[in-house]
Scaffold this motif. Structure first.
Motif, short mmCIF file in Angstrom:
data_model
loop_
_atom_site.label_atom_id
_atom_site.label_comp_id
_atom_site.label_asym_id
_atom_site.label_seq_id
_atom_site.Cartn_x
_atom_site.Cartn_y
_atom_site.Cartn_z
N GLY A 133 7.92 35.50 -38.56
CA GLY A 133 9.25 36.09 -38.60
C GLY A 133 9.92 36.08 -37.25
O GLY A 133 9.48 35.41 -36.34
N PRO A 134 10.99 36.82 -37.14
CA PRO A 134 11.79 36.79 -35.90
C PRO A 134 11.02 37.33 -34.71
O PRO A 134 9.96 37.91 -34.85
CB PRO A 134 12.98 37.69 -36.21
N LEU A 135 11.62 37.14 -33.57
CA LEU A 135 11.00 37.57 -32.32
C LEU A 135 10.82 39.09 -32.34
O LEU A 135 11.68 39.82 -32.79
CB LEU A 135 11.90 37.19 -31.15
N HIS A 136 9.72 39.53 -31.81
CA HIS A 136 9.48 40.97 -31.76
C HIS A 136 9.52 41.45 -30.33
O HIS A 136 9.21 40.73 -29.41
CB HIS A 136 8.13 41.32 -32.39
N ALA A 137 9.90 42.68 -30.20
CA ALA A 137 10.06 43.25 -28.87
C ALA A 137 8.71 43.59 -28.29
O ALA A 137 7.77 43.92 -28.99
CB ALA A 137 10.90 44.52 -28.96
N GLN A 138 8.65 43.47 -27.00
CA GLN A 138 7.46 43.94 -26.31
C GLN A 138 7.55 45.45 -26.19
O GLN A 138 6.62 46.18 -26.45
CB GLN A 138 7.42 43.31 -24.91
N THR A 139 8.67 45.93 -25.74
CA THR A 139 8.92 47.37 -25.71
C THR A 139 10.30 47.56 -26.33
O THR A 139 11.04 46.62 -26.50
CB THR A 139 8.94 47.91 -24.28
N SER A 140 10.62 48.81 -26.66
CA SER A 140 11.90 49.02 -27.32
C SER A 140 12.94 49.46 -26.30
O SER A 140 12.62 49.88 -25.19
CB SER A 140 11.74 50.05 -28.42
N GLN A 141 14.16 49.37 -26.69
CA GLN A 141 15.26 49.59 -25.78
C GLN A 141 16.16 50.67 -26.34
O GLN A 141 16.58 50.61 -27.48
CB GLN A 141 16.05 48.28 -25.61
N THR A 142 16.46 51.67 -25.53
CA THR A 142 17.34 52.73 -25.97
C THR A 142 18.75 52.19 -26.15
O THR A 142 19.24 51.42 -25.33
CB THR A 142 17.38 53.87 -24.93
N LEU A 143 19.40 52.63 -27.21
CA LEU A 143 20.79 52.24 -27.39
C LEU A 143 21.57 53.35 -28.10
O LEU A 143 20.99 54.31 -28.60
CB LEU A 143 20.88 50.92 -28.17
N ILE A 144 22.86 53.18 -28.07
CA ILE A 144 23.77 54.15 -28.68
C ILE A 144 24.61 53.41 -29.71
O ILE A 144 25.11 52.31 -29.45
CB ILE A 144 24.71 54.76 -27.62
N VAL A 145 24.79 54.01 -30.87
CA VAL A 145 25.70 53.46 -31.86
C VAL A 145 27.11 53.84 -31.43
O VAL A 145 27.39 55.01 -31.17
CB VAL A 145 25.38 54.00 -33.26
N LYS A 146 27.98 52.86 -31.35
CA LYS A 146 29.28 53.12 -30.72
C LYS A 146 30.30 53.74 -31.68
O LYS A 146 31.24 54.39 -31.24
CB LYS A 146 29.86 51.82 -30.16
N ARG A 147 30.13 53.52 -32.96
CA ARG A 147 31.13 54.04 -33.90
C ARG A 147 30.46 54.34 -35.23
O ARG A 147 29.34 53.91 -35.48
CB ARG A 147 32.25 53.03 -34.10
N ASP A 148 31.14 55.09 -36.07
CA ASP A 148 30.62 55.35 -37.41
C ASP A 148 30.42 54.03 -38.13
O ASP A 148 31.32 53.19 -38.16
CB ASP A 148 31.62 56.21 -38.21
N THR A 149 29.25 53.87 -38.70
CA THR A 149 28.98 52.61 -39.39
C THR A 149 27.83 52.79 -40.35
O THR A 149 27.26 53.88 -40.48
CB THR A 149 28.67 51.49 -38.37
N ASP A 150 27.49 51.71 -41.04
CA ASP A 150 26.38 51.75 -41.98
C ASP A 150 25.17 51.06 -41.38
O ASP A 150 25.29 49.99 -40.78
CB ASP A 150 26.75 51.02 -43.28
N LEU A 151 24.02 51.65 -41.60
CA LEU A 151 22.77 50.98 -41.28
C LEU A 151 22.36 50.20 -42.52
O LEU A 151 22.25 50.78 -43.62
CB LEU A 151 21.68 52.01 -40.92
N ARG A 152 22.17 48.91 -42.38
CA ARG A 152 21.98 48.07 -43.56
C ARG A 152 20.54 47.57 -43.65
O ARG A 152 19.84 47.41 -42.67
CB ARG A 152 22.95 46.90 -43.53
N GLN A 153 20.17 47.28 -44.87
CA GLN A 153 18.80 46.84 -45.13
C GLN A 153 18.57 45.45 -44.56
O GLN A 153 17.50 45.15 -44.02
CB GLN A 153 18.56 46.86 -46.64
N ASN A 154 19.58 44.59 -44.74
CA ASN A 154 19.48 43.22 -44.26
C ASN A 154 20.68 42.90 -43.40
O ASN A 154 21.70 43.59 -43.47
CB ASN A 154 19.41 42.25 -45.45
N PRO A 155 20.57 41.85 -42.59
CA PRO A 155 21.69 41.53 -41.69
C PRO A 155 22.85 40.87 -42.41
O PRO A 155 23.17 39.69 -42.19
CB PRO A 155 21.05 40.58 -40.68
N ALA A 156 23.52 41.64 -43.27
CA ALA A 156 24.66 41.10 -43.99
C ALA A 156 25.54 42.26 -44.43
O ALA A 156 25.06 43.36 -44.73
CB ALA A 156 24.20 40.31 -45.22
#
Lengths: 200, 337
Positions: A22-45
């Motif tokens: 599958g796709p590339l996996h992270a070695q460590t994770s990266q903190t991030l902020i969601v910038k606006r109200d949005t939906d978290l989706r099951q798949n990238p679409a």
């Protein structure tokens, strides 16, 4: 240091087997902020199921996976899903506003090593982004100001250039195909969004 | 041509000052003489000059001060060569021939999709740990090893190359130098008329304004244009158009005082603004062109390695057949989410 054939071959085997999963996996994770109200989706679409609704300023961690304009993130409660790349902002500052469940080294001055993906296999060790190693300093304005022009190096660089036909062969081996793509609108002019068909 | 008139006025005023004896200098008469001939040169519209061949850079400065249109392609390339010499004076070429070959292949392929495919495009990796990319007129494009290392895959590196290629295509550096060259020449005429070494002083001015340009960066609008057109160019080359935005996210999260990012940050608009502009321009227009499995640069390097490659063999055709048995992953293999 340039090429290290044995390591490369071994690394390539690991690489190929990892890619098979599958796709590339992270070695460590990266903190991030969601910038606006949005939906978290099951798949990238856009038409994919909404896993949960996200509100602006939600803190999360990136898994390092990207697919086109989408990136996969993990919420504080462990839920994962996809959001658009443009909807998140990687943070470099230490305390995330929300608690992130992932026991990541991403807080504070930690290094976003996930950026390196599997490429770090070929390096002597992870090179942190947030700190600079002793004695190794990136190019800065002073270097430019004091630079003595080096025309011999330019000549050497010119000898390394590849021809158009070599580049076309490279693209063919690499599976890169030329496509017709319309210009993107310049936002400052009142451009109507063109329904360009992403062709071939 | 307004700017040239202004320049003429400045130099005439300077001449008057000198003649009136405001500045005392034993070499004054000769200085005034060269000032007069300089006026003649600058007022002339031609690209030819009475200056001897060794003063080539002085010619270029004159050209730059006149207009971008007056610079033909050979002169553009020569200007680019001079500017490239500055960058390579700051940091050397990276010694890995396979890396140089790969970046040249990728960059040249992208340049073939640009409006200026026939320039003698030259791509160079600088041996620098910092995160930087540069371009110079005539087709010279530079990325640092530090940037290559931070790029998470070929599309991110390709996105930067496409951005820099766009700077060259749109002649952003020439336009910027046009403005500063006029001011620089006016000042130099005054200063060097006292020393009677105008020609060579003018020659060094090109290096001076070149350094200033790389230290300060281009106009904001030029950067936004390079982002926007670079994304489309990368897509035309078959790359995932989200490569550049993804790389900009890396830049966005860098600490402002991180020495590896200082120059990139100080010479470009705020990264969040760049991302905002790209989001607006891209919208979802190019989504159908993305979604390929990211290709690691190291993967590309490994699969393209010709076992008996010699560094000098770069311009020759690379060995094709046997190696590509271990072909890189094709885009049709869709990764699982």
């Amino acid at each position: 240091m340039p090429t290290r054939p044995l390591q490369l071959r071994a690394g390539l085997l690991c690489l190929v087997s990892a890619l098979a999963f599958g796709p590339l996996h992270a070695q460590t994770s990266q903190t991030l902020i969601v910038k606006r109200d949005t939906d978290l989706r099951q798949n990238p679409a856009d038409n994919s199921t909404t896993v949960t609704r996200l509100s602006a300023q939600t803190a999360a961690t990136g898994t390092g996976e990207r697919q086109g304009g989408w990136t996969r993130i993990r919420l504080g409660n462990g839920t994962t899903g996809w959001v658009r790349l443009f909807e998140v902002s990687l943070t470099s500052s230490a305390p995330a506003t929300g608690a992130s469940a992932a026991p990541s080294a991403a807080a504070g001055s930690a290094t976003p090593n996930f950026l390196r993906g599997l490429g770090s296999m070929f390096a002597p060790g992870p090179k942190p982004v947030a700190t600079s190693t002793l004695g190794i300093r990136g190019l800065d304005a002073n270097d430019l100001a004091s630079a003595q022009p080096n025309p011999a190096a330019v000549a050497q660089g010119e000898r390394l250039r590849t021809s158009a036909s070599d580049a076309q062969q490279f693209a063919q081996r690499a599976g890169l195909q030329a496509r017709t793509v319309d210009d993107l609108p310049d936002g400052r002019t009142a451009a109507t969004p063109s329904q360009t068909a992403p062709s071939q | 041509m307004k700017p040239l008139n202004a320049l003429r006025t400045v130099t005439v005023a300077t001449g008057i000052l000198l003649l009136s004896g405001c500045v005392t200098n034993p070499q004054l008469p000769a200085g005034v003489g060269s000032l007069g001939s300089t006026l003649g040169m600058l007022a002339g519209a031609g690209t030819t000059s009475t200056m001897p061949a060794g003063r080539g850079q002085g010619n270029l400065m004159e050209l730059l001060a006149q207009s971008v249109q007056s610079i033909d392609e050979p002169k553009e390339i020569e200007i680019g060569r001079q500017l490239s010499a500055i960058l390579l004076g700051a940091k050397p070429l990276h010694p890995d021939p396979a890396l140089q070959r790969y970046v040249n292949n990728l960059g040249r392929w992208i340049s073939l999709q640009s409006p200026r495919p026939h320039l003698p495009w030259t791509f160079m990796v600088l041996d620098d740990a910092g995160f930087n990319a540069f371009a110079a007129p005539g087709g010279y494009v530079f990325v640092t090893k530090g940037l290559v290392d931070q790029a998470r895959g070929e599309a991110e590196l390709g996105g930067v190359l496409a951005h820099e290629i766009t700077h060259v295509v749109e002649k952003h550096h020439l336009k910027s130098l046009n403005k500063t060259a006029q001011a620089a020449l006016a000042g130099q005429v005054l200063a060097s008329s006292l020393r009677n070494d105008l020609a060579s002083a003018v020659a060094s001015q090109l290096v001076g304004i070149g350094k200033e340009l790389y230290g300060k960066g281009l106009d904001r609008d030029d950067e936004f244009e390079a982002d926007r057109k670079g994304v489309a160019l990368a897509a035309r080359a078959g790359l995932d158009p989200y490569g550049l935005p993804s790389l900009l996210q890396t830049l966005a999260q860098a600490q402002p005082d991180n020495p590896n990012y200082v120059l990139a940050l100080s010479t470009h608009p705020p990264t969040e603004q760049r991302l905002g502009a790209l989001e607006k321009a891209m919208d979802q227009r190019l989504d159908g062109l993305s979604g390929q499995a990211p290709v690691l640069i190291t993967q590309r390097l490994a699969s393209s390695q010709a076992p008996v490659a010699s560094p000098e063999a770069a311009p020759a055709t690379t060995t094709p057949a046997p190696a590509p048995a271990r072909k890189t992953t094709r885009p049709e293999r869709k990764p699982k989410a």
